[in-house]
Design an enzyme around this catalytic site. Sequence first.
Site, PDB file in Angstrom:
ATOM      1  N   CYS A 114       0.806  -1.223   0.000  1.00 24.39           N
ATOM      2  CA  CYS A 114       0.000   0.000   0.000  1.00 24.39           C
ATOM      3  C   CYS A 114       0.839   1.273   0.000  1.00 24.39           C
ATOM      4  O   CYS A 114       0.341   2.341  -0.352  1.00 24.39           O
ATOM      5  CB  CYS A 114      -0.955   0.004   1.193  1.00 24.39           C
ATOM      6  SG  CYS A 114      -2.135  -1.370   1.167  1.00 24.39           S
ATOM      7  N   HIS A 250      -3.371   7.350   1.800  1.00 24.16           N
ATOM      8  CA  HIS A 250      -3.748   6.010   1.355  1.00 24.16           C
ATOM      9  C   HIS A 250      -5.156   5.727   1.864  1.00 24.16           C
ATOM     10  O   HIS A 250      -5.467   5.969   3.031  1.00 24.16           O
ATOM     11  CB  HIS A 250      -2.761   4.985   1.907  1.00 24.16           C
ATOM     12  CG  HIS A 250      -3.230   3.573   1.754  1.00 24.16           C
ATOM     13  ND1 HIS A 250      -3.681   3.064   0.563  1.00 24.16           N
ATOM     14  CD2 HIS A 250      -3.325   2.560   2.655  1.00 24.16           C
ATOM     15  CE1 HIS A 250      -4.033   1.807   0.737  1.00 24.16           C
ATOM     16  NE2 HIS A 250      -3.828   1.475   1.988  1.00 24.16           N
ATOM     17  N   ASN A 280     -10.091  -0.125  -0.529  1.00 25.79           N
ATOM     18  CA  ASN A 280      -8.637  -0.045  -0.433  1.00 25.79           C
ATOM     19  C   ASN A 280      -8.039  -0.613  -1.714  1.00 25.79           C
ATOM     20  O   ASN A 280      -8.064  -1.822  -1.928  1.00 25.79           O
ATOM     21  CB  ASN A 280      -8.161  -0.831   0.792  1.00 25.79           C
ATOM     22  CG  ASN A 280      -6.652  -0.768   0.996  1.00 25.79           C
ATOM     23  OD1 ASN A 280      -5.907  -0.377   0.102  1.00 25.79           O
ATOM     24  ND2 ASN A 280      -6.194  -1.174   2.166  1.00 25.79           N
TER      25      ASN A 280
END
Length: 323
Positions: A114, A250, A280
């Site tokens: 990520c 993020h 996500n």
Amino acid sequence: MTRRAVVRGVGHYLPERLVPNHEFEDSLDTTDEWIRSRTGIERRHFVTDGQGTSDLAVRAARAALQSAELSAQDVDAIVLATSTADLTFPSAATMVQAQLGMTRGFAFDVQAVCAGFIYALANANALIVSGQANRVMVIGAESFSRIMDWTDRSTCVLFGDGAGAILIEGREGEGNSDDRGILSMDLNSDGRFRDILYVDGGVATGSIGHLRMQGKEVFRHAVEKLVSTARTAVSRIGLNEGDIDWIVPHQANLRIIKATSQRLGHSLDDVIVTVQDHGNTSAASIPLALSVGVNDGRIRKGDLVVTEAIGGGLAWGAVVLRW
């Protein structure tokens, strides 16, 4: 004079398959309300059969080229952040290079889960500042739906697929915080925490594997480390949290986003939030959010933007840039 990497264009792409929360209700012990209340996610996009991560990346890169009013032949390099490349090798970046018709320069992948886009942007900035390249396409692209355990409601409802891209180019600045472009960054990793977020497959196991996560531990580390890295990156250019115009984090979980922005002294009014629509998307989440923020008119020329992310490894970091 100081050489800076300035954003020239942005773009993103989401697969056509839209998956709202209620689609999970038939197969999992979950509800739309449960997912929304704990994550802020309402829907996400999944790739379709035959669609690879490189295909998503190509669509995002083409959109960034159109935004920049340039062609693939104007680009010197591609740096692509992904943990879900189509193949073990060659890199997804070289596949994108071929599909764009880019016959010069070079392309490579970066894998920091990520935090991948932050790491890719740092690498691209170094290429430009060193003179190795003048224009670099930086892409985050993921197909996390391909590594989900569909019996695990704590993970499979969180992730989505997509791609975002920004094209940066070298320009001369004055060497101060008023310059446009990437102004500072902060990168970190700590392999002691590898077991709280990982995929239980790979070359060693002979299988693709599934994503495994200790959610409470990830949350605890995320808030602390994201705040710290953002503050460090901002302080390196002699500014403070109050100088930030936009936080583009993020997009993992709305609770993490809220907690981080509050500790940085900002409300959600100063944060680009897309987690409700995308879930996500790992390395794709920041460039997706940047593209959305630019396209809807919120992020404008001269704005001070802070991006920060944390992912498996653990790996985390932040980049400060003036749009």
